[in-house]
Structures are given as C-alpha cells and as structure tokens.
Design an enzyme around this catalytic site. Structure first.
Site, mmCIF file in Angstrom:
data_model
loop_
_atom_site.group_PDB
_atom_site.id
_atom_site.type_symbol
_atom_site.label_atom_id
_atom_site.label_comp_id
_atom_site.label_asym_id
_atom_site.label_seq_id
_atom_site.Cartn_x
_atom_site.Cartn_y
_atom_site.Cartn_z
ATOM 1 N N GLU A 64 -50.470 16.121 41.788
ATOM 2 C CA GLU A 64 -49.555 17.244 42.000
ATOM 3 C C GLU A 64 -50.275 18.499 42.485
ATOM 4 O O GLU A 64 -49.705 19.310 43.200
ATOM 5 C CB GLU A 64 -48.762 17.550 40.726
ATOM 6 C CG GLU A 64 -47.698 16.499 40.387
ATOM 7 C CD GLU A 64 -48.245 15.329 39.582
ATOM 8 O OE1 GLU A 64 -49.485 15.258 39.387
ATOM 9 O OE2 GLU A 64 -47.434 14.484 39.130
ATOM 10 N N PHE A 126 -40.775 12.729 24.960
ATOM 11 C CA PHE A 126 -41.766 12.153 25.870
ATOM 12 C C PHE A 126 -41.793 12.948 27.184
ATOM 13 O O PHE A 126 -40.765 13.186 27.793
ATOM 14 C CB PHE A 126 -41.436 10.684 26.157
ATOM 15 C CG PHE A 126 -42.404 10.063 27.132
ATOM 16 C CD1 PHE A 126 -43.757 9.940 26.819
ATOM 17 C CD2 PHE A 126 -41.965 9.610 28.375
ATOM 18 C CE1 PHE A 126 -44.644 9.383 27.721
ATOM 19 C CE2 PHE A 126 -42.854 9.059 29.278
ATOM 20 C CZ PHE A 126 -44.198 8.940 28.952
ATOM 21 N N GLN A 127 -42.980 13.367 27.568
ATOM 22 C CA GLN A 127 -43.200 14.145 28.784
ATOM 23 C C GLN A 127 -42.394 15.444 28.840
ATOM 24 O O GLN A 127 -41.995 15.901 29.901
ATOM 25 C CB GLN A 127 -42.954 13.296 30.032
ATOM 26 C CG GLN A 127 -43.997 12.187 30.139
ATOM 27 C CD GLN A 127 -44.029 11.517 31.500
ATOM 28 O OE1 GLN A 127 -43.021 11.453 32.187
ATOM 29 N NE2 GLN A 127 -45.202 11.023 31.864
ATOM 30 N N LYS A 176 -33.112 16.286 33.257
ATOM 31 C CA LYS A 176 -32.727 15.024 33.882
ATOM 32 C C LYS A 176 -31.222 14.794 33.833
ATOM 33 O O LYS A 176 -30.641 14.266 34.779
ATOM 34 C CB LYS A 176 -33.461 13.867 33.186
ATOM 35 C CG LYS A 176 -33.331 12.548 33.924
ATOM 36 C CD LYS A 176 -34.223 11.476 33.312
ATOM 37 C CE LYS A 176 -34.130 10.188 34.117
ATOM 38 N NZ LYS A 176 -34.976 9.122 33.547
ATOM 39 N N MET A 485 -72.289 28.900 45.596
ATOM 40 C CA MET A 485 -72.064 30.279 45.179
ATOM 41 C C MET A 485 -72.598 30.509 43.769
ATOM 42 O O MET A 485 -73.140 31.568 43.455
ATOM 43 C CB MET A 485 -70.578 30.628 45.274
ATOM 44 C CG MET A 485 -70.287 32.099 45.128
ATOM 45 S SD MET A 485 -71.188 33.119 46.316
ATOM 46 C CE MET A 485 -69.956 33.363 47.583
HETATM 47 C C1 LIG Z 1 -61.634 25.405 39.937
HETATM 48 C C2 LIG Z 1 -62.842 26.250 39.980
HETATM 49 N N1 LIG Z 1 -63.868 26.011 39.136
HETATM 50 C C3 LIG Z 1 -64.986 26.763 39.188
HETATM 51 C C4 LIG Z 1 -65.102 27.778 40.089
HETATM 52 C C5 LIG Z 1 -66.349 28.652 40.136
HETATM 53 N N2 LIG Z 1 -67.040 28.505 41.422
HETATM 54 C C6 LIG Z 1 -66.890 29.395 42.427
HETATM 55 S S1 LIG Z 1 -67.728 28.954 43.804
HETATM 56 C C7 LIG Z 1 -68.333 27.588 43.060
HETATM 57 C C8 LIG Z 1 -69.240 26.659 43.811
HETATM 58 C C9 LIG Z 1 -68.542 25.944 44.885
HETATM 59 O O1 LIG Z 1 -69.381 24.933 45.373
HETATM 60 P P1 LIG Z 1 -69.042 24.244 46.735
HETATM 61 O O2 LIG Z 1 -67.649 23.774 46.735
HETATM 62 O O3 LIG Z 1 -70.068 23.198 47.011
HETATM 63 O O4 LIG Z 1 -69.144 25.420 47.791
HETATM 64 P P2 LIG Z 1 -70.431 26.246 48.229
HETATM 65 O O5 LIG Z 1 -70.468 27.504 47.427
HETATM 66 O O6 LIG Z 1 -71.627 25.393 47.978
HETATM 67 O O7 LIG Z 1 -70.225 26.533 49.665
HETATM 68 C C10 LIG Z 1 -67.879 27.476 41.754
HETATM 69 C C11 LIG Z 1 -68.249 26.404 40.822
HETATM 70 C C12 LIG Z 1 -64.003 28.011 40.943
HETATM 71 N N3 LIG Z 1 -63.990 29.015 41.828
HETATM 72 N N4 LIG Z 1 -62.904 27.228 40.895
#
Ligand SMILES: Cc1ncc(C[n+]2csc(CCOP(=O)(O)OP(=O)(O)O)c2C)c(N)n1
Ligand SMILES: [Mg+2]
Lengths: 572, 173
Positions: A64, A126-127, A176, A485
């Site tokens: 989803e 349920f659900q 439902k 990042m």
């Molecule tokens: C759902 C979620 N979990 C954690 C984060 C924290 N976060 C921000 S950027 C990042 C790294 C992303 O890694 P990647 O997708 O490989 O992109 P890159 O920065 O390497 O280009 C994380 C873990 C987030 N923004 N969203």
C-alpha cells in the site's frame, strides 16, 4: 396487488450497492486512475470494479505504501488529486507514511480505506484499526461514512477539500456494510462547507502595501515555493520577476516554478542551497515569499534568517504566514491571483541595479562545485549527465538523501510539475513508486527515478508494477553502497563513526531481471553517456545500477543550528 | 497571558478530537475547554482558556483553529465586554456544626448545597473563574474530597461599549 409486486421486483432490479455508488462517485469526480490494493473490507468495492465498466484504471501495487507514493507522484505531475484505495487494518496503516508525506508537502490525495462493518466497529474486530483516530492529525480532513445516502456527497466534498485552497490528503473510511448495502440509484452530492472557504483573491490593500515596499526597496528578492506551482503561477511569476528584474530563489519543492536556467534564477535556497540564494536572503531588504512555508531546512537558524529584510508573504494558507518568520506584509490568497494583481498595479521600478548585480556576481563567482573523481563516477557529474542527456526535459523523481540534493542542485527545471520529491517528511522509499504515478500521469514523458541504493530497497517491490503495466520508467540507482546522507553527517558531525550507514546491496541487475525488467550496471565514466542514451531511447522500464564514489558529500551546507550566512563548503 | 477564545464549529463526530489534537500537536497550553450545543442545530460552541506566551503564538492559535474544516468562526473575546462563567461541584467533608459554618461561607458566593450525606456535602457554585477559585480556597481547610469544574464557557455581552474594556483584569483565573 399484482402490479404492486411487479413494481417491487422492478425496483429491486434497479438497486445498486454502496460500492457501485462509490464507483459512480469516482467517475463523477473524473478520476482516471486509482492506486490500490484489495482486502476483506474492500472486497465489495473490488467486486464492483470487476463488474462495472469503470471509466478509470486501477493500478495494483505490491504494498500500500507503493500505492500512495504513486498517487503522490501522479498528483505532483498532473496537479489533480491522486486516488488511493486500501483495505482496513493493515492496509490502512500501511498508508500512514504516505498520508503524512502528502500532508507535509500539500499534495491533493483522496484516500479510501475499507473499514469493518459498522456493527463491530470498536470491538477490536479482525483487521479493525482506528483510521479516523490515526489519520486525524495527518490529514486535511477525514470522514467515516455512516450512512450510504451520504456517500456521494462525502466523495464530492473530499475531492473539493483535497484539491482547493492549500491542497492536502483527505481520507474516506468506508465500513464494509456500507459498500455492501443496497440502494436505489439516486445520486445526490450537493454540499455546503461553511467552515471551509479558502481566500483566493488577495486583499487589494495588502497588494498596495507590497507594491509600495517593492518600489522603495533597494535590495528586493523573491523566494518561491510549491505554492506557486500548485497555483499554476509560473507564467505570472516569470513576468513579475522579469518586469522588476528581481532575483529569484526557489525552495526545494518550488524548483521548476521559476525557470532554473533563467538569468535571474539564483537556484535553490536552504540547507544545500546556493551561496547566492542564501546570501541574497541574508542581505535582502525586502524578501517576497510566494507560496513557501519557511521550513527550517530553508531558514536555518531563525535568528539569522533574513535579518535585514522586510518580509512579505503570499500564501493561500493564512496559518503559514507569521508562523516561523515575522511578516510585515501578509498577503492571503492564491499566488497566481496575487502576482496578477501585482502585475496590474502601478509600481515604480525599484532602484536596485547594484544589488541585482551583486547577487548575479555571487551566482557567477560561487557556483556549485565538486571534485570530479578520476576512477570512480562522481554522483554530481552523473546527475549533470542525466540533465544533459535528457535535455532538461525529463520528469525527475527522487528518493531521499544525497542523490536527492544533487538532483535538486544539478538538474535545472525550467517547467513546473516535473520535479517529484519528498520534501517535508523526507520519506525514503518515495522516489521509485512516485515515478510510477508520475509516468501514469504523464504517459508521453520521460520519467527518471533517481534513487539511492538504500531508499530503493524500501519500496522496490513495485518493480512488478513496472513490468505488469510496461511503464517505461528509468530507474537510476545512485549507488554509493551507503546510506549516504547519514554517512555524510557521521563524517561531519560524529567524527567519522560510520554507525550502520555502510550497506551491502543485492545484485540490482539480477534483481531487475528477476522481475522481467532490463537491468544494467555502469561503473565507468566513459560508459555513462552511452548507457543513458540507450535507456532514454528504450521504450520500456529499465534499472541502472550506477556505482558512484562513496565518500562524496553534499555541499555547500548550512550546518544544523547555523544561520544562512554561515555556509560551509562554498568553495573548494 | 491568558486569553479566552471561542469557536463556532460544525457539530461533526470527531470535531473535539480534531481540535484538541491539533492544539496538543502544536504545543499550545490549554487551561480549559468547554463544548456544548448552541442556538442552531448542528452547530456547537467551544470556549478555550489558553495561556500563550506572545501575540504571535496567539495569532497562530486562532489561525490554526480557523484552518480546521469544521470550524466556522473563531473569536478572541478577551478584550471585549463578555460574560464568562464556569461551574464547579465541590464535595467537602463535614458534619454537625461544621455544616453551618460551611453554609456561612458559601452563602455570599450564592453557591448551594445540592447533596448531603452522613459525612459530606456537595456544593455547587457558578460564576467567574476567580469567584469559583476563591470559594474553593475557602473550602480547602474543610477537606475537599472531590472537585470537578466544567471549564469556562463565555460569549460577548449584548452591547459592546464604545471603548475597549479589559475584563481579563477581573478574570484572574
Ligand atoms: C523512511 C526513512 N528512514 C530513515 C531516513 C533517514 N535517512 C535520510 S537520508 C538516509 C540515507 C539514504 O540512503 P540512500 O537511499 O542510499 O541515499 P544516499 O543518501 O546514499 O544518496 C537516511 C537513512 C529517512 N529519511 N526516511
Ligand atoms: Mg546510498
């Protein structure tokens, strides 16, 4: 007697279900695409879809979250509400991230969730999940249908609320029993919402004040956000900026609202914005904000934000004005109408030649920079190649992280609705499914999903949809084998303690192939151009695993807690 | 500063939840909320007594309330001529001679005893919050066993004086 029975039989034949009525309501709202996933509580609705000749298509996701991000991508590029359908309980809760994302970024969505039958609501059936309780803080509005007769009206209201004023997500929870119930096919959907009357037309007095401030200003500047894009105000914005020769900075989500290649564009402002844009805001004496919400990633430390400026703020949402930044000239209204009103006002040209030159010199003297690696592909360079090879014409979706910031920096958008990214919530896993929605919304356009190796793995199951619908989305994984990042922040602020940020990945080529999709890998600069040319010409989906330098950092940067004038990494 | 804000809302299910949730999420300090039906069917009135630190915060509060789809009108009536009342039920311990003493205390407040048992009595008092608070203070030495307040409900007086008044002075809750 006999006639009466006959009449009764006739009437019974005419009866339709609540689910049929829902489909009629969606048709009435001119929906052309529904992003959904079935389950117990929405079986009657899926049955109605099967039986009816609904004038819209249904796109089955594989989770989803995939449905809702796709709907967001669709909404971004079309400007129309994205429509989502999910079952009760886990189906609904799987939507929560996407609903929050849409709320933060003001995306119009209408989300239908199934609910357990009215008789068992509140019994932990349920659900069953408390969709109303859970989604109240993350929606513009939400409804639980308690009587079938009100369904058409609720659907119409939901579309109205989602897509007018400041757009946002609206949830409609349908028990439902309601979708199963039989009803004569009468369709009444008039509505009246006395508490919801968004102001579109700006107050002429405020426009006058803004006009006066502009003509007296020595250092005026525009900051434009997603509000200008939602209002379809690009043309007026360009006319206005050009008429008064005003330098323009865009927020992350405002990119494309004003042409990135225009001579007056200073590029993106904010944490990873340009020196010219941020210093412009720091030194301006008049900052005209058009449809941006002064998010903290834009302003940096508020104490140092636009300290010399009189702030004018045009926004359709009055609550955004003065929320974070004291505002001298509030203008509540639609950005297009406000800009048109300004264009129609007699305004003396401001005397700001020296200022304009200063900002444009800053732009020339402090451009974005990176050190191009010789043996590994530099991710910034890769982004530039994507820009060059797609002639700046692609719809770009991104995930969240370094690759996202590089896309914002190095892909100059000249048109609105071609930049699809998760700004406010920063949702990893957004980019790829959003590309599916974007492609469905703009079937003729080249859609490129620039995703991180981390984020792609959060929603890559949607590759099934690419295959099934043969959508020609180009997925480019900016693969630094890292949560880049996070790695960057650990490098800069945690003394290189790379806690849980260096990751091992699957073989993305084989992975794509297992979904029946073309997979490619590129790890040399010299191959990039030919691969991009190949995939942009290819009429089908493709996944490219592009290996890039791991140790790159996004610069320049306003470090957390710092002011917009305290950027680091402005020059080599 | 304390402010009294009233809101006219559509009486939808969930409206109270929606409004209080928003106030909570945005970290507004709410002293009391009272809700009830109004002169029009389907329309409810809410009265909030809030503690805000500065005018910006106050502006945000009214704007965020106004932004709610169900909210039709929001007014900050603090600086207007208004009537603001609340009701408190106070159960105090007391038997024999103490009762007369308590009666003596509550009479000037036009409060009344609405329930009596072997060793307690329940007092009902209506009025401005400071009056209610004053009575509670006076009754405290007798041992308050139970206390409940409705929160303030308020609206504007029929006639507004030409000059602005500040009833908040007499409104020292
Ligand atoms: C759902 C979620 N979990 C954690 C984060 C924290 N976060 C921000 S950027 C990042 C790294 C992303 O890694 P990647 O997708 O490989 O992109 P890159 O920065 O390497 O280009 C994380 C873990 C987030 N923004 N969203
Ligand atoms: Mg990565």
């Amino acid at each position: 007697m006999k006639a009466e029975v006959k009449q009764e039989v006739e009437r019974a034949k005419e009866m339709i279900t609540g689910a049929d009525l829902l489909i009629e309501s969606l048709a009435d709202a001119q929906v052309d695409t529904v992003f959904g996933y079935p389950g117990g509580a929405v079986l009657p609705i899926y049955d109605a879809l099967y039986r009816s000749e609904a004038p819209f298509k249904h796109i089955l996701s594989r989770h989803e979250q995939g449905s809702i991000h796709a709907a967001e991508g669709y909404a971004r590029v079309t400007g129309k509400p994205g429509v989502v359908l999910a079952t009760s309980g886990p189906g609904a809760t799987n939507l929560i991230t996407g609903i929050t994302d849409a709320m933060m970024d003001s995306l119009p969505l209408v989300i239908f969730t199934g609910q357990v039958a009215k008789g068992v609501i509140g019994t932990d059936a349920f659900q069953e999940s408390d969709v109303m309780g859970i989604t109240t803080p993350i929606t513009k509005y939400n409804y639980q249908v308690s009587q079938l007769s009100e369904l058409p009206r609720i659907v119409k209201e939901a579309f109205h609320i989602a897509s007018t004023g400041r757009p946002g997500p609206v949830v409609v929870d349908i028990p439902k029993n309601i979708s199963q119930e039989l009803t004569p096919p009468n369709f009444k959907n008039d509505f009246y919402l006395p508490g919801y009357q968004p102001t579109k037309r700006p107050n002429p007095l405020q426009i006058r004040k803004l006009a006066d401030a502009l003509s007296r200003s020595k250092k005026p500047m525009l900051l434009t956000g997603a509000g200008a894009v939602f209002a379809k105000a690009s043309e007026e914005l360009k006319d206005f900026a050009e008429k008064f020769q005003l330098p323009v900075a865009n927020t992350l989500l405002g990119l494309g609202g004003f042409p990135g290649t225009n001579g007056l564009s200073l590029g993106m402002a904010g944490m990873h914005g340009t020196y010219a844009a941020n210093m412009g805001m720091y030194e301006a004496d008049l900052l005209i904000n058009i449809g941006a919400r002064f998010d903290d990633r834009l302003t940096g430390n508020l104490e140092h934000f636009a300290p010399h400026a009189k702030v004018a703020h045009i926004d359709i949402d009055p609550a955004e004005i003065g929320k974070n930044v004291p505002t001298a000239i509030p203008v509540v209204g639609d950005a297009k109408e406000a800009l048109q009103a300004l264009l129609d006002s007699p305004i003396d040209q401001p005397d700001h030649q020296a200022w304009k030159e200063k900002l444009l010199n800053n732009k020339r003297d402090y451009p974005l920079w990176y050190e191009r690696s010789t043996d590994v592909i530099s991710p910034q360079w890769l982004t530039e190649q994507v820009y060059r090879m797609s002639e700046g014409e692609a719809i770009i979706t991104t995930d969240v992280g370094q690759h996202q910031m590089w896309a914002a920096q190095y892909y100059a958008f000249d048109k609105p609705n071609r930049w699809v990214t998760s700004g406010g919530l920063g949702t990893m896993g957004f980019g790829f499914p959003a590309a599916i929605g974007a492609q469905l919304g703009a079937p003729e356009d080249l859609v490129v999903a620039l995703v991180g190796d981390g984020g792609f793995q959060m929603t890559l199951q949607e590759l099934s949809v690419l295959k099934e619908k043969n959508l020609p989305v180009k997925v480019i994984i900016v693969n630094n084998e890292a949560l880049g990042m996070v790695r960057q922040w650990q490098e800069s602020f945690y003394e290189e303690r790379y806690s849980e940020s260096i990751i091992a990945n699957p073989d993305f080529v084989k992975l794509a192939e297992s979904y029946g999709i073309r997979g490619m890998k590129v790890d040399k600069e010299e191959d990039v151009a030919s691969v991009l040319e190949d995939i942009f010409d290819y009429d089908g989906p493709v996944v490219v695993d592009c290996r890039v330098e791991q140790k790159e950092c996004v610069y320049p940067m306003i470090a957390p807690g710092k002011g917009i004038h305290e950027m680091i990494g402005v020059t080599k | 500063m304390k402010r009294i804000i009233t809101a006219t809302v559509q009486n939808q299910s969930g409206v109270l939840n929606r409004v209080t949730g928003m106030l909570n999420k945005r970290q507004f300090n709410i002293d009391s909320i009272s809700v009830g039906s109004s002169e029009t069917e389907g329309i409810a009135k809410m009265t909030f007594v809030v503690e805000v630190s500065d005018p910006q915060k106050l502006e945000q509060l009214t704007k965020q309330l106004n932004k709610q789809i169900d909210v039709i009108k929001v007014s900050d009536i603090t600086d207007k001529a208004m009537v603001a009342r609340e009701l408190a039920l106070i159960k105090v311990g007391g038997n024999g001679p103490l009762r007369a003493e308590i009666q003596g205390i509550i009479t000037p407040f036009r409060a009344s005893v609405i329930d009596v048992s072997k060793d307690s009595l329940t007092i009902q008092v209506t009025g401005k919050p400071d009056k209610v608070e004053a009575l509670i203070t006076l009754l405290r030495p007798y041992g308050i066993k139970e206390l409940t307040k409705t929160g303030v409900t308020a609206f504007l007086r029929g006639q507004q004086p030409a000059k602005q008044v500040t009833e908040i002075n007499s409104f020292s809750i």
